[in-house]
Design an enzyme around this catalytic site. Sequence first.
Site, PDB file in Angstrom:
ATOM      1  N   ASP A 187       0.850  -1.197   0.000  1.00 49.05           N
ATOM      2  CA  ASP A 187       0.000   0.000   0.000  1.00 49.05           C
ATOM      3  C   ASP A 187       0.883   1.243   0.000  1.00 49.05           C
ATOM      4  O   ASP A 187       1.989   1.205  -0.546  1.00 49.05           O
ATOM      5  CB  ASP A 187      -0.996  -0.022   1.168  1.00 49.05           C
ATOM      6  CG  ASP A 187      -2.300   0.698   0.837  1.00 49.05           C
ATOM      7  OD1 ASP A 187      -2.246   1.882   0.469  1.00 49.05           O
ATOM      8  OD2 ASP A 187      -3.385   0.081   0.925  1.00 49.05           O
ATOM      9  N   HIS A 252      -3.078   3.230  -4.853  1.00 53.32           N
ATOM     10  CA  HIS A 252      -2.405   2.811  -3.605  1.00 53.32           C
ATOM     11  C   HIS A 252      -1.002   2.248  -3.870  1.00 53.32           C
ATOM     12  O   HIS A 252      -0.566   1.331  -3.193  1.00 53.32           O
ATOM     13  CB  HIS A 252      -3.241   1.749  -2.877  1.00 53.32           C
ATOM     14  CG  HIS A 252      -4.460   2.312  -2.210  1.00 53.32           C
ATOM     15  ND1 HIS A 252      -4.490   2.646  -0.872  1.00 53.32           N
ATOM     16  CD2 HIS A 252      -5.687   2.616  -2.699  1.00 53.32           C
ATOM     17  CE1 HIS A 252      -5.696   3.122  -0.566  1.00 53.32           C
ATOM     18  NE2 HIS A 252      -6.441   3.114  -1.654  1.00 53.32           N
ATOM     19  N   ASP A 312      -9.500  -0.134  -5.344  1.00 53.50           N
ATOM     20  CA  ASP A 312     -10.235   0.918  -4.638  1.00 53.50           C
ATOM     21  C   ASP A 312      -9.554   2.278  -4.751  1.00 53.50           C
ATOM     22  O   ASP A 312      -8.376   2.375  -5.062  1.00 53.50           O
ATOM     23  CB  ASP A 312     -10.338   0.544  -3.153  1.00 53.50           C
ATOM     24  CG  ASP A 312      -8.970   0.352  -2.523  1.00 53.50           C
ATOM     25  OD1 ASP A 312      -8.136  -0.338  -3.147  1.00 53.50           O
ATOM     26  OD2 ASP A 312      -8.718   0.901  -1.441  1.00 53.50           O
ATOM     27  N   GLU A 313     -10.328   3.293  -4.478  1.00 51.54           N
ATOM     28  CA  GLU A 313      -9.847   4.663  -4.257  1.00 51.54           C
ATOM     29  C   GLU A 313      -8.775   5.093  -5.245  1.00 51.54           C
ATOM     30  O   GLU A 313      -7.642   5.361  -4.868  1.00 51.54           O
ATOM     31  CB  GLU A 313      -9.265   4.788  -2.833  1.00 51.54           C
ATOM     32  CG  GLU A 313     -10.296   4.645  -1.754  1.00 51.54           C
ATOM     33  CD  GLU A 313      -9.675   4.831  -0.377  1.00 51.54           C
ATOM     34  OE1 GLU A 313     -10.257   5.580   0.416  1.00 51.54           O
ATOM     35  OE2 GLU A 313      -8.623   4.228  -0.097  1.00 51.54           O
ATOM     36  N   TRP A 379     -16.969  -2.642   1.270  1.00 48.60           N
ATOM     37  CA  TRP A 379     -16.377  -1.869   2.371  1.00 48.60           C
ATOM     38  C   TRP A 379     -17.112  -0.566   2.622  1.00 48.60           C
ATOM     39  O   TRP A 379     -16.930   0.054   3.652  1.00 48.60           O
ATOM     40  CB  TRP A 379     -14.888  -1.622   2.114  1.00 48.60           C
ATOM     41  CG  TRP A 379     -14.534  -0.663   1.004  1.00 48.60           C
ATOM     42  CD1 TRP A 379     -14.531  -0.913  -0.340  1.00 48.60           C
ATOM     43  CD2 TRP A 379     -14.106   0.683   1.155  1.00 48.60           C
ATOM     44  NE1 TRP A 379     -14.133   0.203  -1.038  1.00 48.60           N
ATOM     45  CE2 TRP A 379     -13.853   1.198  -0.143  1.00 48.60           C
ATOM     46  CE3 TRP A 379     -13.888   1.526   2.253  1.00 48.60           C
ATOM     47  CZ2 TRP A 379     -13.423   2.513  -0.374  1.00 48.60           C
ATOM     48  CZ3 TRP A 379     -13.455   2.828   2.027  1.00 48.60           C
ATOM     49  CH2 TRP A 379     -13.223   3.310   0.727  1.00 48.60           C
ATOM     50  N   TYR A 405     -14.014  -2.368  10.661  1.00 44.33           N
ATOM     51  CA  TYR A 405     -12.656  -1.813  10.552  1.00 44.33           C
ATOM     52  C   TYR A 405     -12.087  -1.744  11.970  1.00 44.33           C
ATOM     53  O   TYR A 405     -12.435  -0.865  12.750  1.00 44.33           O
ATOM     54  CB  TYR A 405     -12.684  -0.425   9.901  1.00 44.33           C
ATOM     55  CG  TYR A 405     -12.591  -0.458   8.393  1.00 44.33           C
ATOM     56  CD1 TYR A 405     -13.036  -1.568   7.677  1.00 44.33           C
ATOM     57  CD2 TYR A 405     -12.046   0.610   7.683  1.00 44.33           C
ATOM     58  CE1 TYR A 405     -12.953  -1.597   6.290  1.00 44.33           C
ATOM     59  CE2 TYR A 405     -11.957   0.581   6.296  1.00 44.33           C
ATOM     60  CZ  TYR A 405     -12.414  -0.522   5.604  1.00 44.33           C
ATOM     61  OH  TYR A 405     -12.334  -0.548   4.237  1.00 44.33           O
ATOM     62  N   PHE A 406     -11.220  -2.690  12.278  1.00 40.16           N
ATOM     63  CA  PHE A 406     -10.756  -2.796  13.658  1.00 40.16           C
ATOM     64  C   PHE A 406      -9.588  -1.864  13.963  1.00 40.16           C
ATOM     65  O   PHE A 406      -9.111  -1.826  15.093  1.00 40.16           O
ATOM     66  CB  PHE A 406     -10.400  -4.254  13.985  1.00 40.16           C
ATOM     67  CG  PHE A 406     -11.596  -5.175  13.968  1.00 40.16           C
ATOM     68  CD1 PHE A 406     -12.885  -4.663  14.047  1.00 40.16           C
ATOM     69  CD2 PHE A 406     -11.445  -6.557  13.874  1.00 40.16           C
ATOM     70  CE1 PHE A 406     -13.998  -5.511  14.026  1.00 40.16           C
ATOM     71  CE2 PHE A 406     -12.544  -7.404  13.864  1.00 40.16           C
ATOM     72  CZ  PHE A 406     -13.819  -6.886  13.932  1.00 40.16           C
ATOM     73  N   ASP A 407      -9.134  -1.114  12.961  1.00 39.29           N
ATOM     74  CA  ASP A 407      -8.172  -0.055  13.270  1.00 39.29           C
ATOM     75  C   ASP A 407      -8.888   1.173  13.833  1.00 39.29           C
ATOM     76  O   ASP A 407      -8.246   2.034  14.431  1.00 39.29           O
ATOM     77  CB  ASP A 407      -7.367   0.326  12.023  1.00 39.29           C
ATOM     78  CG  ASP A 407      -8.261   0.614  10.834  1.00 39.29           C
ATOM     79  OD1 ASP A 407      -9.057  -0.282  10.471  1.00 39.29           O
ATOM     80  OD2 ASP A 407      -8.181   1.720  10.279  1.00 39.29           O
ATOM     81  N   TRP A 444      -6.293  -2.194   9.333  1.00 36.48           N
ATOM     82  CA  TRP A 444      -5.445  -1.304   8.532  1.00 36.48           C
ATOM     83  C   TRP A 444      -4.324  -0.774   9.419  1.00 36.48           C
ATOM     84  O   TRP A 444      -4.520  -0.586  10.624  1.00 36.48           O
ATOM     85  CB  TRP A 444      -6.273  -0.146   7.969  1.00 36.48           C
ATOM     86  CG  TRP A 444      -7.324  -0.598   7.011  1.00 36.48           C
ATOM     87  CD1 TRP A 444      -8.654  -0.705   7.244  1.00 36.48           C
ATOM     88  CD2 TRP A 444      -7.126  -1.011   5.653  1.00 36.48           C
ATOM     89  NE1 TRP A 444      -9.310  -1.170   6.120  1.00 36.48           N
ATOM     90  CE2 TRP A 444      -8.386  -1.357   5.131  1.00 36.48           C
ATOM     91  CE3 TRP A 444      -6.001  -1.118   4.823  1.00 36.48           C
ATOM     92  CZ2 TRP A 444      -8.564  -1.816   3.831  1.00 36.48           C
ATOM     93  CZ3 TRP A 444      -6.179  -1.571   3.527  1.00 36.48           C
ATOM     94  CH2 TRP A 444      -7.451  -1.914   3.037  1.00 36.48           C
TER      95      TRP A 444
END
Length: 499
Positions: A187, A252, A312-313, A379, A405-407, A444
Amino acid sequence: MMSGSLLYSDIAIIPEPTSLKAVAGCFVFNGSTPLVADEASMTAALAFADAVRPALGRQPHISGIVADGVASIVFRLDTALVDCGSEGYCLDVTSQGVEIVSPSQAGLFYGVQTLRQLLPAVFFANKPLAEKEWSIPCVSIFDKPRYQWRGLMLDTGHDFQCLSNIFRFIDLMALHKFNVFHWHISDLGTFPLEIDGYPELQNPAHLGKRLRGNPPRPVKQGFYTQAEARAVVEYAAARYIKVVPEIDVPGHSQPVLLAYPEFDCPTPMYQWQDFERWEYCLANPKAMAFIEEVLQQILAIFPSEYVHIGGDECPATHWEGCPVCQAKVAKLKLDGVEGLRKHFLAHVETFLNSRGRRMIGWDDIFQSGVKKESAVMIWRPDLELAVPAATAGHNLVMAPHSHLYFDYSEARTPLDKVYSYEPHPEGLAEEMSDLVLGAQGQLWSDNHPTTAEIDRLLYPRSCALAEVVWSAKEQRNWESFSRRLQRHGERLAKLGIVW
Ligand SMILES: [Zn+2]
């Protein structure tokens, strides 16, 4: 006097089994209790032996037959048990013995994980115990998972994670019966996998420059050799966990483009946030050859059916101003830069399909019109793409930032919110439920968390997710989970995770 005696109210298995009947009495386990397995069930017996060896201070005896009058723990493969499906098992504990039986190796392994949780928490301490015998409560358990994709994602692309932490991440997944490790390899921070022919990828000069976290920390240096990545695949496979690799394209990709600027469009970068570079030039043959070479080497390491390509993005503005990209759009009569993006994704899709693999990507790829055979990882729940994607025939993996999202901090995504998550999208017809492969939690590493911070971000929220993806919907009960989590927390504390 036996230590660690358990009462029924102390039985605390996470994720909650499909059916659990407690019976009076207990089985007495000690260092002499034989494990009984034949060739077909030996792997499961060895997994249990590995799990209890530190506590026993010795290797349990494994025997091929049950000796008369000797209380044993029996592991048995029985392909006739079709009700178990491909991952279920039956576990029976009586005062006379323990038996785990399943039609599959994975099912036997999950039975072992459940049996570990019927032992006292001290068995997780990884050191010899003073006591010499322990009681296992008598139970009759039938168990199988709700979903086939029970995932956790670890991000080694915003920040490098050392190999030992990846093995630990996998161990904890196995304890909770997760079966997909989505490895978000590259990333904005780093491209940490060795790719033959492209040595500049691992030059620390090309790491992302951002400091993140509190106190601010740089991207950690380090990379994985291909042999190390293979070792991860093998380690996970021994725990019935598939590793789904992700190389995020076409965006990314900052570290690659810093290492090989010739893969970028030859025009000034469109400034997006504070990133120096972001996406490949989609008309550059060298960039396309690089992506194909990376995928080719990835396929040789990772045998998983699915390969994640991110998708993505990625703003298209840079391609708008690039003469090379525009020439390709004109030559192929593509529908502008979005047509160029679509053409690129279709090329990657064909590349994977022709090698016997299936593509999966973030939900952005659905908006670019990929084939229905490619799976979509949802997502962005707010865009409500899940129902249209499933209706179009795509398999879905639910990974919404709203719940999984566990961050994110616990204040933003508390434990009970994770536990309340329902993977079947609202509005999707019940008869289409098979299209939902399952759900997945994301860790993340944008904020460059330390190992201790990662533990606390993942746990106990991953315990809640384990139950969401394994246990039947009607079985989910927050009060029951909270009670069981207290006991489970004692186990995780022995593994160094404290909350
Ligand atoms: Zn270009």
